[in-house]
Design a protein around this motif. Structure first.
Motif, PDB file in Angstrom:
ATOM      1  N   ARG A  19       0.687  -1.137   0.026  1.00  0.00           N
ATOM      2  CA  ARG A  19      -0.141   0.300   0.248  1.00  0.00           C
ATOM      3  C   ARG A  19       1.064   1.587  -0.270  1.00  0.00           C
ATOM      4  NH1 ARG A  19      -2.310   0.489   4.634  1.00  0.00           N
ATOM      5  NH2 ARG A  19      -1.610  -1.150   5.041  1.00  0.00           N
ATOM      6  N   ARG A  20       1.930   1.219   0.777  1.00  0.00           N
ATOM      7  CA  ARG A  20       2.744   2.048   0.883  1.00  0.00           C
ATOM      8  C   ARG A  20       3.705   2.550  -0.943  1.00  0.00           C
ATOM      9  NH1 ARG A  20       8.246   2.615   4.101  1.00  0.00           N
ATOM     10  NH2 ARG A  20       9.310   1.303   2.086  1.00  0.00           N
ATOM     11  N   LEU A  21       3.712   1.978  -1.244  1.00  0.00           N
ATOM     12  CA  LEU A  21       4.210   1.578  -2.500  1.00  0.00           C
ATOM     13  C   LEU A  21       3.898   2.336  -3.740  1.00  0.00           C
ATOM     14  CD1 LEU A  21       6.795   0.909  -5.041  1.00  0.00           C
ATOM     15  CD2 LEU A  21       5.874  -1.285  -5.118  1.00  0.00           C
ATOM     16  N   ARG A  22       2.167   1.995  -3.218  1.00  0.00           N
ATOM     17  CA  ARG A  22       1.066   2.381  -4.735  1.00  0.00           C
ATOM     18  C   ARG A  22       1.400   3.748  -4.429  1.00  0.00           C
ATOM     19  NH1 ARG A  22      -1.710  -2.256  -3.295  1.00  0.00           N
ATOM     20  NH2 ARG A  22      -3.215  -1.054  -1.633  1.00  0.00           N
ATOM     21  N   ALA A  23       0.776   4.182  -2.897  1.00  0.00           N
ATOM     22  CA  ALA A  23       0.598   5.795  -2.641  1.00  0.00           C
ATOM     23  C   ALA A  23       2.225   6.061  -3.042  1.00  0.00           C
ATOM     24  CB  ALA A  23       1.221   6.084  -0.692  1.00  0.00           C
ATOM     25  N   ARG A  27       3.026   9.541  -5.760  1.00  0.00           N
ATOM     26  CA  ARG A  27       3.163  10.681  -6.245  1.00  0.00           C
ATOM     27  C   ARG A  27       4.750  10.808  -6.862  1.00  0.00           C
ATOM     28  NH1 ARG A  27       0.076  13.520  -5.027  1.00  0.00           N
ATOM     29  NH2 ARG A  27      -1.438  11.872  -5.210  1.00  0.00           N
ATOM     30  N   VAL A  28       5.081   9.714  -7.385  1.00  0.00           N
ATOM     31  CA  VAL A  28       6.468   9.993  -8.086  1.00  0.00           C
ATOM     32  C   VAL A  28       5.147  10.227  -9.685  1.00  0.00           C
ATOM     33  CG1 VAL A  28       7.664   8.151  -9.525  1.00  0.00           C
ATOM     34  CG2 VAL A  28       7.879   8.495  -7.433  1.00  0.00           C
ATOM     35  N   GLY A  29       4.360   9.785 -10.120  1.00  0.00           N
ATOM     36  CA  GLY A  29       3.555   9.725 -11.388  1.00  0.00           C
ATOM     37  C   GLY A  29       3.735  11.433 -11.440  1.00  0.00           C
ATOM     38  N   ALA A  30       2.834  11.724 -10.098  1.00  0.00           N
ATOM     39  CA  ALA A  30       1.828  13.647 -10.068  1.00  0.00           C
ATOM     40  C   ALA A  30       3.630  14.679  -9.879  1.00  0.00           C
ATOM     41  CB  ALA A  30       1.027  13.735  -8.618  1.00  0.00           C
ATOM     42  N   ALA A  31       4.380  13.945  -9.766  1.00  0.00           N
ATOM     43  CA  ALA A  31       5.782  15.531  -9.522  1.00  0.00           C
ATOM     44  C   ALA A  31       6.036  14.863 -11.747  1.00  0.00           C
ATOM     45  CB  ALA A  31       6.884  14.459  -8.948  1.00  0.00           C
TER      46      ALA A  31
END
Length: 207
Positions: A19-23, A27-31
């Motif tokens: 679940r942390r990895l997905r989060a 954020r990486v994708g959004a950045a």
């Protein structure tokens, strides 16, 4: 600690690491989405098997723009990251087997548009967490994003980490819910990066 075995929980559906990895990946994708057109530089401290970056970059529209350096001390995990990058055709991703605490590892890449400090802050003293946050103002370019993780077990350091980033010219972009069972934060750097001096140690990894 067997850090390769530690990564196995990422493959367990519903685990806190999965679940942390997905989060983090969101954020990486959004950045990456927010980066200006043109070349993008990304660095990952204590990158492990590179899942945070590679899992996003492989299918992202900006993949050809991104040059990344993943720094990981464990040779086995670094080898897994190299194979994953090669399998995804990410020739512009460099995996370095080295001590991520050394500033020398980021020469030619800092200041970067994306800096990841995931799986790191939970293995440092509070003093070293604050010190590393300070170094993020040298690793990150103006307008760039730092994504970090930290457990939320008492004493919960996440609120203080957010304050420390704020003191160094970062604005909070996103923070995971306190009830998520983990802490993931994303901060955008609004200041001007300070010079990164080679030969310095940012932190000591360990309890």
């Amino acid at each position: 600690m067997d850090w390769q075995t530690w990564h196995d929980a990422y493959d367990l559906p519903g685990s806190w690491l999965a679940r942390r990895l997905r989060a983090v990946q969101e954020r990486v994708g959004a950045a990456l989405d927010a980066c200006a057109p043109g070349p993008v530089k990304a660095i990952s401290l204590c990158a492990g098997q590179g899942r945070d970056v590679l899992g996003v970059l492989a299918g992202h529209p900006r993949r050809a723009d991104v040059r990344a350096r993943l720094v990981e001390l464990d040779p086995g995990n670094a080898a897994i990251a190299r194979r994953a990058a090669a399998a995804a055709g990410l020739d512009q991703v460099e995996v370095v087997t080295a001590d991520a605490a050394r500033t020398d590892c980021y020469e030619g890449m800092a200041p970067a548009d994306l800096v990841l400090a995931c799986g790191l802050f939970g293995n440092l003293t509070d003093e070293d967490v604050r010190r590393t946050v300070g170094y993020c103002a040298r690793l990150c370019a103006t307008g760039g994003t730092v994504i970090w993780t930290r457990h939320r077990t008492p004493p919960d350091l996440v609120p203080l980490i957010c304050e420390w980033f704020g003191e160094r010219g970062f604005e909070l972009s996103w923070l995971s819910d306190p009830e998520a069972g983990f802490g993931v934060g994303a901060h955008r750097f609004t200041g001007r990066p300070e010079p990164l001096v080679p030969g310095e140690r940012m932190f000591t990894f360990g309890p």
